[in-house]
Design a protein around this motif. Structure first.
Motif, short mmCIF file in Angstrom:
data_model
loop_
_atom_site.label_atom_id
_atom_site.label_comp_id
_atom_site.label_asym_id
_atom_site.label_seq_id
_atom_site.Cartn_x
_atom_site.Cartn_y
_atom_site.Cartn_z
N ASP A 317 0.85 -1.08 0.08
CA ASP A 317 -0.17 -0.10 0.01
C ASP A 317 0.92 1.20 0.11
OD1 ASP A 317 -2.22 -1.66 0.31
OD2 ASP A 317 -2.32 -1.51 2.27
N LEU A 318 2.11 1.21 0.11
CA LEU A 318 3.00 2.29 0.29
C LEU A 318 3.03 2.98 -1.10
CD1 LEU A 318 5.99 1.09 2.64
CD2 LEU A 318 3.86 2.50 3.25
N GLY A 319 2.99 4.17 -1.35
CA GLY A 319 3.14 4.62 -2.66
C GLY A 319 4.29 5.60 -2.77
N LEU A 320 4.26 6.64 -2.86
CA LEU A 320 5.54 7.80 -2.89
C LEU A 320 6.55 7.44 -1.91
CD1 LEU A 320 6.19 9.93 -4.97
CD2 LEU A 320 4.84 11.50 -3.49
N GLU A 321 6.00 7.07 -0.82
CA GLU A 321 6.98 6.85 0.45
C GLU A 321 8.05 5.88 0.25
OE1 GLU A 321 3.58 6.37 0.33
OE2 GLU A 321 2.54 7.59 2.07
N ARG A 322 7.83 4.83 -0.87
CA ARG A 322 8.88 3.90 -1.05
C ARG A 322 10.08 4.74 -1.70
NH1 ARG A 322 5.81 -0.95 -4.16
NH2 ARG A 322 7.92 -1.14 -4.92
N ILE A 323 9.82 5.33 -2.56
CA ILE A 323 11.11 6.25 -3.21
C ILE A 323 11.67 7.35 -2.19
CG2 ILE A 323 11.48 7.71 -5.16
CD1 ILE A 323 8.85 6.20 -6.60
N LEU A 324 10.61 8.00 -1.70
CA LEU A 324 11.06 9.13 -0.74
C LEU A 324 12.07 8.64 0.60
CD1 LEU A 324 7.81 11.56 -0.72
CD2 LEU A 324 9.87 11.70 -2.03
N TYR A 325 11.67 7.71 0.99
CA TYR A 325 12.45 7.37 2.23
C TYR A 325 13.98 7.05 1.94
CZ TYR A 325 13.10 2.24 1.50
OH TYR A 325 13.43 1.21 1.05
N LYS A 326 14.38 6.80 0.73
CA LYS A 326 15.59 6.41 0.72
C LYS A 326 16.46 7.35 -0.33
CE LYS A 326 14.81 3.43 -3.35
NZ LYS A 326 14.78 1.97 -3.81
N HIS A 327 15.44 8.59 -0.51
CA HIS A 327 16.20 9.64 -1.65
C HIS A 327 16.96 10.25 -0.54
CE1 HIS A 327 15.98 11.88 -5.16
NE2 HIS A 327 16.44 12.93 -4.44
N ASP A 328 18.04 11.07 -1.45
CA ASP A 328 19.05 11.96 -0.69
C ASP A 328 18.44 12.91 0.25
OD1 ASP A 328 21.86 12.85 -0.31
OD2 ASP A 328 20.89 14.70 -1.26
N LEU A 329 18.91 12.97 1.53
CA LEU A 329 18.04 13.67 2.53
C LEU A 329 18.35 15.42 2.17
CD1 LEU A 329 16.29 13.94 5.19
CD2 LEU A 329 18.41 13.71 6.51
N GLN A 330 19.45 15.72 2.00
CA GLN A 330 19.69 17.05 1.53
C GLN A 330 18.86 17.54 0.54
OE1 GLN A 330 21.36 18.79 3.70
NE2 GLN A 330 20.80 20.61 2.37
#
Lengths: 418, 183, 665
Positions: A317-330
């Motif tokens: 059920d995770l959507g955008l979060e799947r991509i966002l959580y591991k993207h470069d924090l800065q």
């Protein structure tokens, strides 16, 4: 006949004469070959009272009632009047209260369960008279429990090794998994998914380590009660359930599965774990050699569920979060400030809470009515605020692209605690 | 008893000498651009990082070829025979551990010198560290209240649970020149 | 897999014993030698990169000759041809001038193995010639230490681990002496403290418990200031009065104005008092005179002032105290190659000596006869020496330039003949450190890379050739094998000093010097005249016109190179060599210079382009420039030697430059 032989025979005769082992003890010992229920039955027969054995969490392990599952609630404790280890209490079985005596089961001074004597009739119960035999029965119960535990541990070791390899994708070949699984009667021909249960803010150097065992126990129990044949193991801070997907656990009806997980979490709430139990659910895989993905997905879902405050997060059920959580924090931070920076600045300088309003709006699919109801704000006030937000951010909120940007920025905020 | 081998990095002790990084090359003869271990410097101090042999390896989850495995001692390995060089693992790893090798067109990464460890030797990087800034520990049996799970420059550890712990940099006294603002 | 013992021969504190592993004659792996008490089984990054160094495709493989010097038009020649051309030239010059004075060499520290003195031995064997003497690196400090103690000695570095307080003045072991750091950490673990005094906030400074930033060249003043406070507190060595110059030293301290010290050094009076408290109250205190403090004209005074402070505080003769600099354990050895007897000449008594610190200038001015043939080994003066412009002029005067090296260095590029040198894995040698007190062997681990040869092999073959062309021209015993020379070095005295039975003892592992160094009870305080001269000169500096070159240029060693050595090793230096200049943030801003921008660094000696990098901790008046092989910063460093007879090292840090952004011309 030499002297030695003579002496031995003489000795044996003396032994027979002086040390009589009561028949009772011998019978109990024989009964223990039948496991805990054997001991319970025999004790009950000898004392003429029903006997119930439980673990330290009062889960019934065996009883003299010939029943497969029995639930009891241990409630009122009375003051311990004597110096013996007995305590008086009330047991509730199937809604009926019984007064009973409890006796703690101890293994190297660690409490590992209780033995209960039910008082079915009113009147004085000569508990002191029974103490010696109960103590013996309790010791026998603990030894039997320990033996069961040891056997379990031994086979667990191989099982753990197999499950480790399964969970980390070390098997590259389905056939290996099928044949190993068959040893423990696990059928990996059917699709599976993995559920990970753990505790929030788990601290390995505290009693949390013990509490995970409780969580394991609760999970095993719950699975048994729901008639689910599921593999459950503990892995460090996690309880991992490898769930066969079938009619009972179909992922097409998430509620069924969620009900079951909710049940575990509810059970945990009543234990010392409290409301720290949390979970994550991976996707269904037909192929057992891909199950490791489900395991890792479950862990990802667990972490994201924590951040987004989802009680039962499904990786699926995770959507955008799947991509966002591991993207470069800065990069994410820059994006967040690019999209919502002016609003946050406005709130800080003007002491406003427009960010909250926007969050609520996004949470309710940008529906005015739902939002105003949810945050107890008059529709017109909400409209005014939305206008203000649009001014500050210089965007129109009815544009789907702007909404997407805002939702993404808000998810970043939640995920990374900006 | 389960085991999770991991690194213990003492940021106070690391002098950034890169002996670990080059000892790794000396041991593993990695190709030119492939850096299994990397020493970096920031205003806060030095870091020496390689694959962290995560408890929850994301590289493994995203690999379409199922090329990763985790040994029972916790070492995460990639099977180069299975790797097709798609580089999904590189994007999934927060620590830049998987490295693309342009000569073989495959991904490779730190294997914690398991061949050395199987012979009872320390990984080459740990062996090369003269200040004990980099050590090998079994995290299942490691406890030190001074140790922390993350320090400066370490990406978010929540999803992957890397097998590395840190000693942070302690506070120190400095007397810098006070410059007169004439020119 | 076979294992050999090697020793890294670089000019470095480490002189690391190393184990090399080979398979089918190929070097597979190197490792530190756990038998070595100083390195304890570790190497530095450069050491671990030797597996790549040895088989580097850029290594020179064959003797080569360049038809027009500097043209890059190289032709491979045979060794036989090379020897013939060189020998014929030497003989022709001898015939032209009646001696070998027109032939000379310039050799330094590229390889410090004792057998590399074969170059000196080879030249001695042909009679009087032109040779360089001195030490570019540490002669100034060496002189100062001898002034203080009567000899050049430095304690056992392993003992630093037991010190309670370590004062490092102008050294950066985290970069240049990494093996020492573990002993410092050990001391810290035992409750000891590390104090670093340096104008640059170095890697070592960042690890210090207390870091004091000081204006460059003012270490002497700070040491005197601390000593003044100690004297005031009466926390001084009781036997101080027995040492040379005590009364004068006392007077100097009494008359010293702390406010002046604070102003000139940039260290506040409170900090000076804080340092005095540490020197006075804690025992034992270890003091380390870094090479950095002696790279300017006040270097000698600074080292003597620091030595005097250590003596005054009572830390000189106690266990785990003392003063570190470098030692000269090689003096224990007969040094048969270096001291090979010079062949007698009918009229010329001895060779012409040129101070290496001013080599190009002096060599260029030689007359009767002028210098015509120059042999360059174990160094690249066109990258590394000062007065590079003068070197280029000197080269124009020379008829034959022969360079022996492993790589096509800047110097090799401007030579006539380049001879490929063996790496230390391809030759036998014997190595003594100048920091630690261990002796170690270097075995031949692999066959020669292509046609490379060791300095000793070249000496043997060239002298043989000379004698073939002109019988009796050289007295060099070319039949002696490397092993013979090693055994000659291990004479009875050396065997006793290191507890050796024979050559083979060293094959089993490196050996520490057993006998304690001759610790002199004798001590001489810094002389009053030296202090006066320094003070006078320092006070003059602030007067007068503002300089057109306002920035002092510091060019210390970088981590992954030794000067230009290792610059071509891609494991260590994957990007092409680039000169980087670090500038204080505020200064950079005032000059309109951004990070990464190209800037021009220039002064009266020349100009080079470098990449700017801001450094918030750099003093405003200091810029820091990295050393490179090409485009060397040393082009900007001219000669400052006033008195040429003075035995001094090069004052690399007395160089001033100006910086200009290239954006606005």
């Amino acid at each position: 006949m030499n002297m030695n032989r003579f002496m031995i025979e003489k000795g044996m005769n003396e032994l027979e004469e002086r040390f009589i082992v009561p028949e009772l003890i011998h019978d109990l010992l024989i009964a223990s070959h039948e496991g805990l229920s054997g001991v319970a039955m025999k004790l009950s027969e000898v004392l003429s009272v029903p006997i119930i054995m439980t673990d330290s969490l009062y889960h019934v392990l065996a009883s003299s009632y010939k029943r497969e599952s029995l639930e009891i609630i241990v409630s009122t404790f009375f003051e311990n009047s004597t110096h013996s280890e007995f305590f008086k209490c009330t047991l509730t079985i199937d809604g009926e209260d019984y007064s009973a005596y409890g006796y703690p089961l101890k293994l190297s001074s660690q409490n590992c369960g209780y033995l209960f004597l039910l008082q079915e009739t009113e009147g004085v119960f000569p508990i002191e008279d029974y103490e010696a035999i109960i103590r013996y029965g309790a010791s026998l119960t603990t030894i039997t429990m320990k033996q069961m535990e040891d056997i379990k541990k031994e086979s667990q070791r191989y099982k753990d090794a197999f499950l480790f390899d399964l969970l980390y994708g070390n098997f590259k070949n389905n056939d290996d998994i099928l044949s190993y699984g068959a040893i423990w009667k696990w059928d990996f021909n059917q699709p599976h998914a993995i559920i990970v249960l753990s505790m929030t803010e788990y601290n390995p150097y505290s009693e949390d380590r013990q509490l995970i065992n409780s969580l394991l126990y609760i999970t095993e129990k719950a699975l048994a009660q729901h008639g689910l044949e599921t593999i459950v193991i503990r892995k460090q801070s996690e309880v991992v359930a490898i769930l066969p997907v079938n009619d009972k656990t179909t992922f097409n009806e998430n509620e069924k599965l969620s009900d079951f997980i909710s049940y575990i979490i509810k059970q945990a709430k009543n234990s010392p774990i409290g409301n720290r139990a949390a979970c994550g659910v991976g996707q269904v895989y037909q192929n057992p050699s891909e199950l490791f993905r489900s395991y890792q997905e479950a862990k990802v879902a667990f972490e994201i569920g924590q951040l987004l405050k989802i009680e039962i997060p499904y990786f699926n059920d995770l959507g955008l979060e799947r991509i966002l959580y591991k993207h470069d924090l800065q990069d994410l931070k820059e994006y967040y400030y690019h999209i919502l920076g002016p609003l946050q600045k406005y709130d800080e300088t003007q002491d406003g809470d427009l960010t909250f309003t926007l969050e609520s709006l996004a949470k309710h699919q940008f529906d005015l009515k739902q939002t105003s109801d949810a945050i107890f704000l008059h529709r017109n006030t909400l409209r005014y605020r939305i206008k203000k937000i649009e001014e500050i951010l210089e965007v129109k909120l009815d544009d789907i692209n702007n909404r997407l940007n805002i939702v993404a920025a808000l998810k970043i905020k939640q995920l990374h605690k900006i | 008893m389960s085991k999770q081998l991991g690194f213990l990095f003492n940021a106070d002790h690391c002098i950034g000498c890169t002996a670990c990084e080059i000892a790794c090359r000396n041991e593993n003869h990695t190709n030119r651009n492939v850096r299994w271990r990397k020493v970096s410097k920031s205003s806060e101090g030095f870091l020496s990082l390689s694959c962290n042999h995560c408890n929850s390896p994301e590289c493994s989850r995203v690999c379409p070829e199922n090329a990763f495995m985790k040994r029972h001692d916790g070492i995460v390995l990639i099977d180069s025979n299975l790797c097709t060089g798609c580089r999904l693992c590189i994007t999934a790893c927060p620590y830049e551990a998987p490295q693309f090798d342009y000569e073989t067109n495959k991904v490779s990464k730190c294997q914690m010198c398991y061949p050395r460890q199987d012979q009872g030797l320390l990984p080459a990087c740990v062996d090369a560290c003269s200040t004990e800034a980099l050590q090998l520990v079994d995290l299942e049996n490691f406890y030190d209240p001074q140790a922390v799970s993350s320090i400066f420059g370490i990406p978010d550890i929540r999803i992957t649970q890397p097998s590395i712990v840190f000693y942070p940099i302690s506070e120190k006294k400095r007397h810098f020149l006070v410059e007169r603002s004439s020119n | 897999m076979q294992m050999f013992r090697n020793t890294c021969p670089r000019n470095c504190y480490g002189t690391c014993s190393m184990l090399s592993y080979t398979e089918n004659g190929k070097l597979i792996k190197v490792a530190g030698d756990p038998m070595h008490g100083f390195t304890q089984g570790h190497l530095c990054a450069k050491g671990y990169a030797y597996t790549q160094y040895v088989y580097n495709p850029l290594r020179l493989k064959y003797p080569m000759m360049q038809t027009k010097r500097g043209s890059g038009n190289w032709v491979r020649i045979s060794w036989e041809e090379a020897y013939r051309i060189i020998a014929e030239k030497i003989i022709e010059l001898y015939d032209r001038y009646g001696s070998n004075l027109a032939s000379g060499y310039n050799k330094f520290s590229g390889n410090l193995g004792l057998l590399h003195y074969a170059v000196e031995g080879m030249f001695n064997s042909i009679g009087p010639h032109t040779k360089s003497f001195g030490n570019l690196c540490l002669a100034t400090g060496e002189q100062a230490v001898k002034e203080s103690f009567g000899n050049l000695h430095s304690p056992v570095p392993e003992e630093m681990a037991q010190s309670k307080m370590i004062f490092i003045w102008g050294a950066n072991p985290a970069v240049t002496n990494i093996h020492q750091m573990k002993f410092i950490y050990k001391a810290k673990k035992n409750g000891g403290k590390l104090v670093v005094i340096d104008p640059i906030y170095t890697e070592t400074a960042s690890k210090a418990d207390l870091y004091i930033q000081i204006k460059p060249g003012t270490d002497a003043l700070l040491a005197l200031g601390i000593a003044k406070c100690l004297l005031g507190l009466d926390q001084i060595e009781k036997t101080a009065a027995e040492w040379n110059g005590w009364k004068d030293y006392q007077q100097v301290l009494k008359r010293l104005n702390l406010a002046t010290v604070a102003e000139k050094t940039g260290v506040s009076i409170e900090t000076i008092q804080e340092l005095a408290a540490l020197y006075g109250e804690i025992k034992p205190v270890t003091t380390w005179n870094g090479l950095g403090i002696q790279r300017n004209k006040y270097g000698g005074v600074s080292i003597q002032a620091i030595n005097s402070l250590a003596a005054l505080s009572g830390n000189l003769h106690i266990a785990n105290g003392g003063v570190y600099f470098t030692h000269s354990n090689y003096e224990d050895f007969p040094m048969n190659l270096l001291n090979f007897p010079e062949k007698k000449h009918a009229s010329i008594k001895s060779s012409r000596m040129i101070n290496c610190a001013n080599f190009a200038m002096e060599a260029k001015n030689l007359q009767d006869p002028p210098l015509k043939l120059l042999w360059i080994a174990s160094r690249s003066p066109l990258s590394q020496d000062m007065n590079i412009n003068v070197w280029q002029e000197l080269f124009k005067e020379l008829e034959l330039i022969v360079t022996v090296d492993l790589f096509m260095t800047n110097t090799a590029k401007h030579s006539d003949i380049v001879l490929p040198a063996a790496s230390h894995f391809e030759e036998e040698d014997l190595n003594v450190g100048y920091w630690h007190h261990w002796l170690s062997i270097n075995q031949k681990a692999i066959p020669s890379f292509y046609e490379t040869k060791s300095d000793l092999m070249i000496a043997r073959e060239l002298t043989k050739k000379l004698n073939m062309l002109r019988p009796g021209f050289s007295t060099f015993p070319y039949e002696l094998e490397p092993k013979d020379w090693i055994e000659l070095e291990l004479n009875e005295k050396v065997q006793a000093l290191y507890g050796l039975k024979s050559y083979t003892s060293l094959v089993d592992g490196p050996k520490p010097r057993l006998a304690n160094q001759k610790k002199n009870k004798h001590f001489s305080f810094i002389q009053v005249d030296d202090v006066k001269t320094m003070l006078h000169s320092l006070l003059l500096e602030t007067k007068g016109e503002p300089s057109p070159y306002p920035f002092r240029l510091l060019s210390p060693q970088t981590l992954l190179k030794i000067h230009s050595q290792f610059a071509l090793i891609s494991w260590l230096n994957p990007k092409p060599d680039e000169t980087v200049i670090e500038i204080n943030n505020k200064v950079a801003e005032s000059l309109g210079i951004n990070d990464g921008e190209k800037v021009k660094i220039h002064n009266e000696n020349g100009a080079i382009i470098a990449k700017a990098c801001k450094n918030q901790h750099l003093p405003h008046g200091v810029v820091l420039v990295s050393q490179t092989g090409e485009n060397s910063i040393n082009q900007l460093i001219g000669s400052q030697l006033q008195k040429q007879e003075e035995l001094s090292s090069t004052h690399f840090y007395d160089c001033f430059v100006s910086i200009k952004s290239l954006k606005h011309p």
